[in-house]
Design a protein around this motif. Structure first.
Motif, PDB file in Angstrom:
ATOM      1  N   ASP A  52       5.433   7.794   1.924  1.00  0.00           N
ATOM      2  CA  ASP A  52       5.125   9.221   1.956  1.00  0.00           C
ATOM      3  C   ASP A  52       6.145   9.991   1.113  1.00  0.00           C
ATOM      4  O   ASP A  52       5.784  10.792   0.241  1.00  0.00           O
ATOM      5  CB  ASP A  52       5.128   9.708   3.406  1.00  0.00           C
ATOM      6  CG  ASP A  52       4.790  11.182   3.537  1.00  0.00           C
ATOM      7  OD1 ASP A  52       3.749  11.602   3.012  1.00  0.00           O
ATOM      8  OD2 ASP A  52       5.581  11.904   4.180  1.00  0.00           O
ATOM      9  N   ASP A 141      -2.252   6.133   5.366  1.00  0.00           N
ATOM     10  CA  ASP A 141      -1.039   5.400   5.758  1.00  0.00           C
ATOM     11  C   ASP A 141      -0.892   4.102   4.979  1.00  0.00           C
ATOM     12  O   ASP A 141       0.208   3.745   4.543  1.00  0.00           O
ATOM     13  CB  ASP A 141      -1.051   5.097   7.254  1.00  0.00           C
ATOM     14  CG  ASP A 141      -0.857   6.313   8.125  1.00  0.00           C
ATOM     15  OD1 ASP A 141      -0.535   7.397   7.585  1.00  0.00           O
ATOM     16  OD2 ASP A 141      -1.037   6.180   9.354  1.00  0.00           O
ATOM     17  N   GLU A 144       0.149   4.807   1.422  1.00  0.00           N
ATOM     18  CA  GLU A 144       1.573   5.148   1.407  1.00  0.00           C
ATOM     19  C   GLU A 144       2.435   3.897   1.609  1.00  0.00           C
ATOM     20  O   GLU A 144       3.464   3.731   0.945  1.00  0.00           O
ATOM     21  CB  GLU A 144       1.883   6.182   2.495  1.00  0.00           C
ATOM     22  CG  GLU A 144       1.298   7.539   2.199  1.00  0.00           C
ATOM     23  CD  GLU A 144       1.360   8.500   3.368  1.00  0.00           C
ATOM     24  OE1 GLU A 144       1.189   9.707   3.112  1.00  0.00           O
ATOM     25  OE2 GLU A 144       1.560   8.071   4.525  1.00  0.00           O
TER      26      GLU A 144
END
Length: 170
Positions: A52, A141, A144
């Motif tokens: 992230d 997710d 990332e």
């Protein structure tokens, strides 16, 4: 769809999709492992945290270098739009990443399948989504986590950015 996958991650298929060969394939295995299938031993969560931040930094750097006359507020909005959960989830769908994820959660599989079907109905150039279907967070997710795995494998933010820029220059 992913139903109780406990087998090893298909590293070579993932590397082919990414166009990146891992020196440490275990990083990619972690990036593609949901906590539900790992008995708590490994999962993408820590990598997702790093990814992230790495994606935000890489996008900020790209915007700063590519658009020298763009104001900070505009750069901030563009960065947020381009590394949003919705955008990253669509990247995962368009590059067929979810089938590579090791997961053991049927309810999540159903949500992801519904989202994938909605995205496939969108025009190819609709990267921000025209669907009313909300993106399951797992998809962003995983993207990332993959970004972090690449970054940690090569220790090079530019190489990571070059590899994960799925939607623009490829």
């Amino acid at each position: 769809m992913n139903q109780s996958k406990s087998y090893p991650v298909d590293v070579s298929s993932a590397e082919q999709i990414l166009g990146y060969h891992f020196r440490k394939p275990s990083l990619l295995e972690h990036a593609l492992t949901h906590g539900s299938s790992s008995n708590g031993t490994i999962s993408y969560q820590r990598l997702e945290f790093v990814g992230d931040a790495a994606l935000y930094l890489a996008m900020a750097n790209y915007l700063n270098l590519s658009y020298p006359n763009l104001r900070e507020g505009d750069m901030s909005r563009l960065r947020s739009a381009n590394v949003s959960n919705e955008k990253l989830a669509r990247v995962a769908v368009r590059h067929n990443i979810y089938p590579l994820v090791r997961i053991n959660c049927r309810s999540l599989d159903k949500k992801v399948k519904k989202f994938i079907e909605a995205v496939k109905q969108e025009p190819e150039d609709e990267i921000y989504g025209g669907s009313t279907q909300k993106a399951p967070k797992i998809l962003a997710d995983v993207v990332e986590a993959i970004a972090a795995a690449i970054y940690q494998d090569c220790n090079n933010l530019d190489k990571m950015w070059e590899t994960v820029r799925f939607e623009s220059d490829r």
